[in-house]
Design a protein around this motif. Structure first.
Motif, PDB file in Angstrom:
ATOM      1  N   THR A 207      -7.798  -0.917  -4.490  1.00  0.00           N
ATOM      2  CA  THR A 207      -8.586   0.245  -4.090  1.00  0.00           C
ATOM      3  C   THR A 207      -7.772   1.518  -4.246  1.00  0.00           C
ATOM      4  OG1 THR A 207      -9.753  -1.079  -2.423  1.00  0.00           O
ATOM      5  CG2 THR A 207      -9.912   1.299  -2.219  1.00  0.00           C
TER       6      THR A 207
ATOM      7  N   CYS B 157       0.833  -1.205   0.000  1.00  0.00           N
ATOM      8  CA  CYS B 157       0.000   0.000   0.000  1.00  0.00           C
ATOM      9  C   CYS B 157       0.867   1.255   0.000  1.00  0.00           C
ATOM     10  CB  CYS B 157      -0.915  -0.002   1.208  1.00  0.00           C
ATOM     11  SG  CYS B 157      -1.956  -1.474   1.336  1.00  0.00           S
TER      12      CYS B 157
ATOM     13  N   THR C 100     -12.960  -8.847   0.735  1.00  0.00           N
ATOM     14  CA  THR C 100     -12.867  -7.475   1.211  1.00  0.00           C
ATOM     15  C   THR C 100     -14.196  -6.776   0.975  1.00  0.00           C
ATOM     16  OG1 THR C 100     -11.585  -5.425   1.075  1.00  0.00           O
ATOM     17  CG2 THR C 100     -12.014  -6.573  -0.992  1.00  0.00           C
TER      18      THR C 100
ATOM     19  N   GLU D 135     -13.889   6.484  -3.320  1.00  0.00           N
ATOM     20  CA  GLU D 135     -13.181   5.202  -3.355  1.00  0.00           C
ATOM     21  C   GLU D 135     -13.482   4.491  -4.667  1.00  0.00           C
ATOM     22  OE1 GLU D 135     -12.625   2.198   0.095  1.00  0.00           O
ATOM     23  OE2 GLU D 135     -14.309   1.426  -1.070  1.00  0.00           O
TER      24      GLU D 135
ATOM     25  N   ARG E 166      -4.544   0.760  -1.935  1.00  0.00           N
ATOM     26  CA  ARG E 166      -4.459  -0.432  -1.095  1.00  0.00           C
ATOM     27  C   ARG E 166      -4.212  -1.629  -1.997  1.00  0.00           C
ATOM     28  NH1 ARG E 166      -7.825  -4.420   0.700  1.00  0.00           N
ATOM     29  NH2 ARG E 166      -9.697  -3.452  -0.168  1.00  0.00           N
TER      30      ARG E 166
ATOM     31  N   ALA F 140     -15.496   0.628   1.515  1.00  0.00           N
ATOM     32  CA  ALA F 140     -15.767   1.524   2.641  1.00  0.00           C
ATOM     33  C   ALA F 140     -17.233   1.936   2.637  1.00  0.00           C
ATOM     34  CB  ALA F 140     -14.873   2.747   2.566  1.00  0.00           C
TER      35      ALA F 140
ATOM     36  N   GLU G  85      -3.640  -5.772  -2.385  1.00  0.00           N
ATOM     37  CA  GLU G  85      -4.019  -7.029  -1.743  1.00  0.00           C
ATOM     38  C   GLU G  85      -3.976  -8.152  -2.767  1.00  0.00           C
ATOM     39  OE1 GLU G  85      -4.829  -8.093   1.165  1.00  0.00           O
ATOM     40  OE2 GLU G  85      -5.502  -6.416   2.419  1.00  0.00           O
TER      41      GLU G  85
ATOM     42  N   SER H  26     -15.657   3.945   7.105  1.00  0.00           N
ATOM     43  CA  SER H  26     -14.365   3.263   7.153  1.00  0.00           C
ATOM     44  C   SER H  26     -14.453   1.891   6.520  1.00  0.00           C
ATOM     45  CB  SER H  26     -13.910   3.125   8.618  1.00  0.00           C
ATOM     46  OG  SER H  26     -12.755   2.335   8.707  1.00  0.00           O
TER      47      SER H  26
ATOM     48  N   THR I   4      -8.182   5.501  -3.022  1.00  0.00           N
ATOM     49  CA  THR I   4      -8.972   6.335  -2.117  1.00  0.00           C
ATOM     50  C   THR I   4      -8.482   7.776  -2.190  1.00  0.00           C
ATOM     51  OG1 THR I   4      -9.313   4.491  -0.576  1.00  0.00           O
ATOM     52  CG2 THR I   4      -9.719   6.713   0.271  1.00  0.00           C
TER      53      THR I   4
ATOM     54  N   TYR J 225     -11.413   0.072   7.231  1.00  0.00           N
ATOM     55  CA  TYR J 225     -10.116  -0.341   7.778  1.00  0.00           C
ATOM     56  C   TYR J 225     -10.180  -0.483   9.289  1.00  0.00           C
ATOM     57  CZ  TYR J 225      -9.031   1.356   3.188  1.00  0.00           C
ATOM     58  OH  TYR J 225      -9.015   1.525   1.848  1.00  0.00           O
ATOM     59  N   LEU J 226      -9.094  -1.017   9.868  1.00  0.00           N
ATOM     60  CA  LEU J 226      -9.073  -1.377  11.284  1.00  0.00           C
ATOM     61  C   LEU J 226      -8.552  -0.225  12.142  1.00  0.00           C
ATOM     62  CD1 LEU J 226      -7.725  -5.020  10.911  1.00  0.00           C
ATOM     63  CD2 LEU J 226     -10.083  -4.248  11.120  1.00  0.00           C
TER      64      LEU J 226
END
Length: 234
Positions: A196, A2, A32, A212, A24, A35, A26, A46, A198, A48-49
């Motif tokens: 992704t 990322c 996945t 996004e 991002r 958002a 992956e 969000s 963003t 994300y964590l």
């Protein structure tokens, strides 16, 4: 791998006090979700964590100091917080648990971050930061829609940035077979790549545009663009 670029321009009287553009990356097969606003808390947008900071009352630096006390328990990570407040002032803070340093408050400016510490001058990061800087310099001349479009075009740059010894050294056997592809801002291999884009804009009045662009199915030829607009409570 990322990558994030952002400009922090607190209390900017013109255009934007914050601009972010990020990719991002992956494996295409990894499940996945795009958002969206959370069902159990409509104030959080969000994918994300970062839930703890978004739901707690602590300011950014206090929160990062709390995180840093447990940073040694985790694999390498970077965490950036941002708060926009017309009374107390805008602040951004950063902590990387492999830096050996305490969390810090960021000065206004343009920054880049990839799979190392903030502002680590990998060739890929330096190249992308230049493209980002050239784009945001035009923000006063471009409409909001045009600025978002230009930033997404920048994120999808596929020019290889070789040689890339720092990236190769970090990933070793995992990276080496696809080092050329990973050296680009937009990564595309047969099984792994950018899924992704963003773009986040926060203007002088606290109006947020969150855009996004997400790969579907997964299929590198099918993408969905989602956009959210809302006002910050500042």
């Amino acid at each position: 791998m990322c990558i994030i670029f952002f400009q922090f321009k607190p209390h900017s009287a013109s255009a934007y006090r914050f601009i972010l553009a990020a990719n991002r990356d992956e494996y295409y097969s990894r499940p996945t979700k795009p958002a969206d606003f959370w069902e159990n808390d409509c104030n959080i947008l969000s994918g994300y964590l970062v839930a703890d900071f978004l739901t707690e009352e602590a300011d950014g630096l206090t929160y990062l100091k709390k995180v840093s006390s447990e940073g040694h328990l985790y694999n390498g990570f970077n965490l950036i917080t941002a708060e926009f407040n017309n009374t107390k002032g805008d602040t951004m803070c950063y902590y990387g648990n492999k830096s050996g340093q305490e969390p810090k408050t960021l000065e206004p400016g343009i920054y880049g971050l990839s799979n190392s510490l903030l502002e680590t001058p990998w060739k890929k990061l330096v190249y992308g930061k230049k493209l980002f800087t050239d784009t945001v310099k035009q923000c006063n001349e471009l409409s909001q829609e045009s600025l978002v479009e230009e930033l997404i075009n920048m994120l999808n740059n596929e020019e290889f940035q070789l040689p890339a010894p720092d990236i190769e050294e970090q990933g070793q056997d995992f990276i080496r077979p696809m080092l050329k592809e990973i050296s680009a801002l937009f990564v595309r291999t047969s099984s792994y790549g950018t899924r992704t884009n963003t773009v986040i804009l926060v203007d002088a009045k606290g109006h947020v545009t969150f855009t996004e662009r997400t790969m579907l199915n997964p299929d590198a030829n099918q993408w969905k663009v989602s956009s959210f607009q809302f006002e910050l409570e500042i």
